[in-house]
Design a protein around this motif. Structure first.
Motif, PDB file in Angstrom:
ATOM      1  N   GLU A   1      35.196  15.116  18.428  1.00 27.41           N
ATOM      2  CA  GLU A   1      34.188  16.174  18.283  1.00 27.41           C
ATOM      3  C   GLU A   1      33.303  15.942  17.062  1.00 27.41           C
ATOM      4  OE1 GLU A   1      33.944  21.055  17.732  1.00 27.41           O
ATOM      5  OE2 GLU A   1      35.839  20.095  18.297  1.00 27.41           O
ATOM      6  N   SER A   2      33.894  15.408  15.994  1.00 28.49           N
ATOM      7  CA  SER A   2      33.134  15.167  14.770  1.00 28.49           C
ATOM      8  C   SER A   2      32.106  14.057  14.940  1.00 28.49           C
ATOM      9  CB  SER A   2      34.082  14.804  13.622  1.00 28.49           C
ATOM     10  OG  SER A   2      34.815  13.620  13.934  1.00 28.49           O
ATOM     11  N   GLU A   3      32.205  13.286  16.031  1.00 33.79           N
ATOM     12  CA  GLU A   3      31.280  12.187  16.285  1.00 33.79           C
ATOM     13  C   GLU A   3      30.355  12.484  17.462  1.00 33.79           C
ATOM     14  OE1 GLU A   3      33.489   8.555  16.686  1.00 33.79           O
ATOM     15  OE2 GLU A   3      34.605   8.893  14.826  1.00 33.79           O
TER      16      GLU A   3
ATOM     17  N   LEU B   1      27.203  13.151  19.565  1.00 34.90           N
ATOM     18  CA  LEU B   1      25.903  12.499  19.389  1.00 34.90           C
ATOM     19  C   LEU B   1      24.902  13.400  18.670  1.00 34.90           C
ATOM     20  CD1 LEU B   1      24.555   9.816  20.007  1.00 34.90           C
ATOM     21  CD2 LEU B   1      23.823  10.743  22.209  1.00 34.90           C
ATOM     22  N   GLU B   2      24.922  14.681  18.956  1.00 38.82           N
ATOM     23  CA  GLU B   2      24.007  15.613  18.298  1.00 38.82           C
ATOM     24  C   GLU B   2      24.245  15.646  16.792  1.00 38.82           C
ATOM     25  OE1 GLU B   2      23.000  20.413  18.203  1.00 38.82           O
ATOM     26  OE2 GLU B   2      24.064  19.550  19.924  1.00 38.82           O
ATOM     27  N   LYS B   3      25.515  15.649  16.387  1.00 37.82           N
ATOM     28  CA  LYS B   3      25.841  15.673  14.959  1.00 37.82           C
ATOM     29  C   LYS B   3      25.426  14.377  14.277  1.00 37.82           C
ATOM     30  CE  LYS B   3      29.756  18.867  15.374  1.00 37.82           C
ATOM     31  NZ  LYS B   3      31.210  19.058  15.141  1.00 37.82           N
ATOM     32  N   LEU B   4      25.661  13.266  14.922  1.00 34.77           N
ATOM     33  CA  LEU B   4      25.288  11.983  14.330  1.00 34.77           C
ATOM     34  C   LEU B   4      23.773  11.857  14.201  1.00 34.77           C
ATOM     35  CD1 LEU B   4      27.757   9.538  16.140  1.00 34.77           C
ATOM     36  CD2 LEU B   4      27.988  10.589  13.883  1.00 34.77           C
TER      37      LEU B   4
ATOM     38  N   ILE C   1      28.107   8.008  23.981  1.00 32.19           N
ATOM     39  CA  ILE C   1      28.299   9.376  24.431  1.00 32.19           C
ATOM     40  C   ILE C   1      29.642   9.469  25.154  1.00 32.19           C
ATOM     41  CG2 ILE C   1      27.274   9.204  26.746  1.00 32.19           C
ATOM     42  CD1 ILE C   1      25.787  11.859  26.049  1.00 32.19           C
ATOM     43  N   GLU C   2      30.202  10.672  25.187  1.00 30.18           N
ATOM     44  CA  GLU C   2      31.484  10.828  25.864  1.00 30.18           C
ATOM     45  C   GLU C   2      31.330  10.622  27.370  1.00 30.18           C
ATOM     46  OE1 GLU C   2      29.500  14.826  25.640  1.00 30.18           O
ATOM     47  OE2 GLU C   2      29.935  13.196  24.229  1.00 30.18           O
TER      48      GLU C   2
END
Length: 251
Positions: free
Chosen positions: A145-147, A149-152, A137-138
């Motif tokens: 932004e493309s990585e 956690l929600e998107k992954l 997580i950041e």
């Protein structure tokens, strides 16, 4: 020659044979003292010099490497786990390239595989997941932004999340939005393979309370996915009805 060596996740016996041999022959060892077990240093020769990189800047680390190289000494840069994963070795190697100093990288057992072994599981199960995502997580270190956690998490793949347990509430919030369910199995493994290892198993719905109760806020792997606790299909590799290069199918 500078040798970047993966020390493994904690248990000193999980270093590779090659890594151990390099340690035994080293004249200088620069080790990540905040994470690497000092028991590794017991295998070094008596006159070996030790430097704890936890108290050093990149420039100071490079300075010691260069000094050793100029004196014809064997230098080991000892990293935790596998140095190619969150090891910050690229910036060190770039410095060495500029100075035309030769180096090698010796892989090690990563904490994400050690954590999965600790819970006696397998990341890649037929019909569940054939993909493992390693991420974080950041924090003070940004994440593209493309990585996010929600998107992954939306891929539904098995996940190993590094360097993030201190933000467990934020992690779980993002995972719930990505997986779109709260019953996803999750494991938090504190100091995998160390003597004080702790394993917490739960779901996205209850893991935050468990982590807070144990006071875990660093040095932990977060593993997420149905591979932890779900039914799965049998592997084709050992299926008697499956033919492959080494074995004919049996009726």
């Amino acid at each position: 020659m500078i040798s970047f060596v993966g020390a493994g996740p904690g248990d000193v016996d999980l270093i590779t044979v090659k890594g151990r041999r390099l340690l035994e022959g080293a004249d200088i060892v620069i080790y990540a003292g905040s994470l690497v077990s000092k028991a590794h240093l017991d295998y070094c020769k008596d006159k070996c010099k030790f430097y704890n990189s936890a108290y050093m800047t990149l420039e100071e680390v490079i300075e010691k490497m260069v000094e050793g190289e100029e004196k014809g000494l064997k230098v080991v840069r000892l990293h935790t786990g596998d140095p190619t994963i969150y090891g910050a070795i690229k910036e060190q190697m770039d410095f060495l390239d500029k100075k035309d100093i030769q180096y090698e990288v010796i892989p090690g057992v990563s904490s994400f595989t050690a954590a999965c072994s600790a819970i006696k599981s397998e990341f890649t199960l037929p019909s569940l997941s054939q993909t493992v995502i390693l991420t974080r997580i950041e924090g003070r270190t940004s994440v593209p932004e493309s990585e996010d956690l929600e998107k992954l998490a939306s891929y539904g793949a098995s996940m190993a999340i590094f360097l993030s347990v201190q933000q467990i509430e934020n992690v779980v919030e993002k995972l719930k939005r990505g997986y779109k369910r709260g019953d996803v199995p999750i494991a938090v493994v504190y100091k995998a393979t160390w003597e004080d290892e702790k394993i917490l198993i739960g779901t996205l719905n209850d893991i935050v309370d468990k982590v807070k109760k144990e006071g875990i806020n660093k040095t932990a792997q977060i593993l997420v996915g149905d591979f932890i606790d779900s039914s799965y299909e049998r592997s084709k590799l050992y299926d008697p009805k499956f033919t492959h290069e080494y074995r004919e199918a049996k009726n």
